[in-house]
Design a protein around this motif. Structure first.
Motif, short mmCIF file in Angstrom:
data_model
loop_
_atom_site.label_atom_id
_atom_site.label_comp_id
_atom_site.label_asym_id
_atom_site.label_seq_id
_atom_site.Cartn_x
_atom_site.Cartn_y
_atom_site.Cartn_z
N GLU A 1 -2.19 5.92 4.48
CA GLU A 1 -2.00 4.48 4.32
C GLU A 1 -2.44 3.99 2.94
N ASN A 2 -2.96 4.89 2.14
CA ASN A 2 -3.26 4.56 0.74
C ASN A 2 -2.03 4.63 -0.15
N LEU B 1 9.30 -4.65 -3.73
CA LEU B 1 9.03 -5.25 -2.42
C LEU B 1 7.53 -5.31 -2.14
N ASN B 2 6.76 -4.44 -2.77
CA ASN B 2 5.31 -4.42 -2.56
C ASN B 2 4.64 -5.50 -3.42
N THR B 3 4.76 -6.74 -2.96
CA THR B 3 4.22 -7.87 -3.73
C THR B 3 2.72 -7.98 -3.61
N LYS B 4 2.14 -7.36 -2.56
CA LYS B 4 0.69 -7.35 -2.39
C LYS B 4 0.25 -5.91 -2.14
N PRO B 5 0.19 -5.09 -3.20
CA PRO B 5 -0.10 -3.66 -3.02
C PRO B 5 -1.40 -3.38 -2.28
N SER B 6 -2.35 -4.28 -2.36
CA SER B 6 -3.61 -4.04 -1.67
C SER B 6 -3.45 -4.15 -0.16
N GLN B 7 -2.30 -4.67 0.31
CA GLN B 7 -2.07 -4.83 1.73
C GLN B 7 -0.82 -4.11 2.24
N ASP B 8 0.22 -4.06 1.41
CA ASP B 8 1.50 -3.62 1.97
C ASP B 8 1.99 -2.27 1.47
N LEU B 9 1.21 -1.54 0.68
CA LEU B 9 1.53 -0.15 0.37
C LEU B 9 1.14 0.74 1.53
N GLY B 10 1.67 1.93 1.56
CA GLY B 10 1.18 2.95 2.47
C GLY B 10 2.05 3.19 3.69
N PHE B 11 1.67 4.26 4.42
CA PHE B 11 2.45 4.75 5.55
C PHE B 11 1.55 4.84 6.79
N GLU B 12 1.95 4.14 7.85
CA GLU B 12 1.25 4.24 9.13
C GLU B 12 2.03 5.07 10.14
N ASN B 13 3.34 5.16 9.97
CA ASN B 13 4.16 5.92 10.91
C ASN B 13 4.16 7.40 10.55
N SER B 14 4.53 8.22 11.51
CA SER B 14 4.53 9.67 11.31
C SER B 14 5.85 10.13 10.71
N TYR C 1 13.74 17.87 3.86
CA TYR C 1 13.81 16.44 3.56
C TYR C 1 12.91 15.65 4.51
N LEU C 2 12.00 14.90 3.93
CA LEU C 2 11.04 14.09 4.68
C LEU C 2 11.51 12.65 4.70
N TYR C 3 11.36 12.01 5.87
CA TYR C 3 11.75 10.61 6.06
C TYR C 3 10.54 9.84 6.56
N VAL C 4 10.24 8.70 5.91
CA VAL C 4 9.09 7.90 6.32
C VAL C 4 9.27 6.47 5.79
N GLY C 5 8.75 5.50 6.54
CA GLY C 5 8.84 4.10 6.14
C GLY C 5 7.47 3.56 5.75
N ASP C 6 7.47 2.52 4.90
CA ASP C 6 6.19 1.99 4.43
C ASP C 6 5.86 0.65 5.09
N ASN C 7 4.73 0.09 4.67
CA ASN C 7 4.19 -1.12 5.30
C ASN C 7 4.89 -2.41 4.87
N ARG C 8 5.83 -2.32 3.94
CA ARG C 8 6.45 -3.55 3.46
C ARG C 8 7.96 -3.61 3.69
#
Length: 639
Positions: free
Chosen positions: A371-372, A407-420, A427-434
């Motif tokens: 999530e970092n 899209l990451n207008t608030k990097p301190s909050q909306d960067l990172g990955f919580e999903n698996s 090929y890896l697929y993953v979505g971020d917090n924003r």
């Protein structure tokens, strides 16, 4: 047709060339022997001619010598030509059939094992059918070009940022059902496709859920105030049937070690413990392991069947110990490795690990989004001797990605990955917090494509092979940034383009308890009566404490049915009967576990577990296990 299938004519051509080489080699050998004999005859005749005294004999010998020399020269020329053809066979390259699809960057795939069998020894068994592969190498289009969102993508190898990277050993994941070497469920939603938290089938007759056992778990103080209680989101247990030799070297209780066909439940929970239960009885198979950090995610077991657990903490402790990833030996429950709390590379300071990682068995590589905002890959250098009961790792420095988008207008909050993450081939697929969904080539750590999905993706996506041979990804978003709306998508795994998009509105916003899609969708298994269906649950709609369960058509995204119920963060799981019929289990925020007929949405049975069930259940044959925020873990019989 996939590129792997294109290679089948190549295998036939290689086989034909081998047979030709064998035949040609034999012919050349015979010709060389014949040439040698003719040369000897020519020499003998010439000697006889020189020694002869009568003119008639001279003329006869000279007449015989000329054709012998002529034939010898012809044979020699032909033998030399055939020898050159034979020596050049190794340089022949078989061309693949032409295709309108650009396959210049398609990852190489290995030949079936039968192609390396010695030429004089026929294969002992026919080659296996190749795994499905993506019809073309994933690539961006004008609809999935990362430059649309000004994605900055960086690669760090050996402690410094680099312009490019090539992994020394190529990663290539196989089919989801082949991921785990032992019976059981090895991670969140089971495997690298994230398509099942269920192992085995059930003889469903009475359509009833019955509590068999329950166990108390505890709580852990939060960093600020209050406490983490019980088992939380996503919180899925792991379940495994160990082989007898592995059981013998682990620190199991004597009765567990002696039990034939023991199935062990391994459960990391919010109270800082990892618990170990006998699936059948709920008895402790070993003493709980206290780590002292809240575990929200499901963790993972090693896919090779090695006694290793990977689990990440989801919050800092009251003593300000930062979240991190853990690698734990399940031989003696010792911590082999912990990492991820460094500050040097993070753009976002928050460093939780809620994702369930994956391990590539062949290259011994751990793959774990944080999530970092860092996507870690770590060569583990595992040494495991089952006979001796020894296990160690010596990890290399991580090779990782770091990113930023418009899209990451608030990097301190909306960067990172919580999903698996999902991984198909390399090929890896993953979505971020924003609201950005990424496709990454793990072998080069390069970004392939990116797609905007409008909002935070907390829930893990699921991968499917379509009947058309294409790969597809289904996902949904929570409601953090959009105005009362969540989104459900079907994406093309190769191009990242949106196949369909469905929205659901009237979601109540709560900054502390998110609404929208927090649970991973349930994809109907092919060959069952759920085929062609996918189920999403929308939390906090149409009111604060309600939710809506949706059944959608996988081809069109159109709604088949909907059902109003209490809201759910727990991910639904499928139960498959011995006759191929499917049922659904879904748990809600007031402690109800429902058995549902997914074809109609009809509730067949409900059992109350007393308090909010945020965690996701796991199923092994006819037993189900899940924990609650009410500090209990339950074993439920399905009949």
């Amino acid at each position: 047709m996939s590129n792997l299938f294109y290679q089948l004519p190549m295998l036939s051509a290689v086989s034909d060339n081998t047979a030709f080489r064998q035949t040609l080699s034999s012919a050349v050998t015979v010709l060389i022997v014949l040439l040698a004999l003719l040369a000897v005859i020519a020499v003998v005749l010439e000697v006889m001619r020189l020694r002869a005294r009568r003119p008639q004999q001279k003329r006869f010998l000279r007449t015989m010598t000329i054709p012998v020399y002529f034939v010898a020269v012809i044979v020699a020329v032909f033998a030399i030509y055939c020898g050159n053809r034979l020596s050049n066979m190794d340089d022949i390259h078989i061309q693949q059939p032409s295709s309108s699809t650009d396959t210049s960057s398609v990852p190489e795939t290995s030949m079936p094992a039968s192609s390396s069998v010695p030429e004089t020894q026929p294969p002992t068994q026919p080659p296996t059918q190749p795994d499905p592969s993506l019809p073309a190498a994933p690539h961006k289009t004008d609809k999935s070009d990362p430059s649309k969102w000004n994605v900055k993508w960086e690669i760090n190898a050996n402690g410094s940022f680099v312009n490019s990277y090539q992994r020394p050993e190529a990663i290539h994941f196989g089919m989801g059902e082949d991921y785990f070497a032992l019976p059981g469920v090895a991670g969140f939603r089971g495997n690298n496709y994230r398509d099942s938290a269920t192992y085995g089938t059930v003889n469903v007759v009475s359509k009833k859920l019955t509590e068999v056992w329950q166990r108390e778990i505890s709580a852990l103080p939060k960093a600020s105030s209050g406490a983490w209680t019980g088992a939380g989101w996503t919180g899925q247990p792991l379940v495994v049937q160990w082989d007898e030799q592995t059981k013998a070297i682990m620190n199991l209780k004597p009765e567990a070690k002696a039990k034939e066909d023991l199935v062990e439940v391994i459960y990391a929970t919010l109270d800082g413990y990892i618990y170990f239960y006998d699936l059948e009885t709920g008895e402790y198979t070993r003493d709980p392991l206290y780590i002292g950090m809240a575990f929200k995610g499901a963790g993972a077991l090693d896919p090779r069947g090695y006694p290793i657990m990977y689990v990440g903490s989801g919050d800092r402790t009251r003593e300000k110990k930062e979240p991190r990833m853990y690698i734990i030996s399940l031989i003696d429950c010792s911590v082999l490795y912990e990492y991820g709390y460094e500050k040097e590379w993070n753009i976002r300071s928050w460093r939780a690990f809620d994702a369930s990682p994956l391990v590539d068995a062949e290259t011994d590589t751990l793959i774990w989004p944080g999530e970092n905002g860092l996507l870690y890959t770590i060569k583990l250098n595992t040494s495991y001797d089952k006979a001796a009961g020894t296990l160690s790792i010596n990890p290399d420095k991580p090779v990782f990605n770091r990113y930023m988008t418009d899209l990451n207008t608030k990097p301190s909050q909306d960067l990172g990955f919580e999903n698996s993450p999902i991984i198909v081939e390399n090929y890896l697929y993953v979505g971020d917090n924003r609201g950005t969904y990424f496709c990454v080539d793990i072998n080069t750590m390069s970004l392939v494509w990116a797609q905007e999905i409008k909002d935070d993706q907390n829930a893990t996506a699921v991968f499917e092979w379509g009947d058309d041979g294409q790969g597809y990804i289904y996902l949904g978003t929570s409601m953090e940034y959009s105005d009362g709306i969540c989104y459900m998508y079907k994406l093309n795994a190769v191009t990242g383009e949106i196949i369909w998009q469905t929205t659901w509105d009237n979601i109540i916003y709560n900054k502390n308890v998110s609404g929208g899609i927090l649970s991973t969708p349930l994809l109907g298994k092919k060959g069952t009566d759920y085929e062609g269906m996918i189920f999403f649950h929308v939390a906090k709609s149409p009111s604060e404490y309600e939710g809506t369960l949706l059944a959608l058509d996988t081809e069109t995204g159109e709604m088949i049915w909907k059902k109003n119920m209490k809201y759910c963060w727990s991910s639904p799981v499928a139960i498959y009967s011995d006759d191929g019929k499917a049922y659904m289990i879904i748990c809600d925020s007031v402690g109800n576990m429902h058995l549902i007929d997914g074809k109609t949405g009809t509730i067949l049975d409900t059992i109350g577990l007393g308090s909010n069930i945020e965690a996701s259940p796991v199923v092994f044959n006819d037993m189900l296990v899940v924990g609650t925020r009410g500090q209990k873990v339950y074993g439920i019989k399905i009949s």
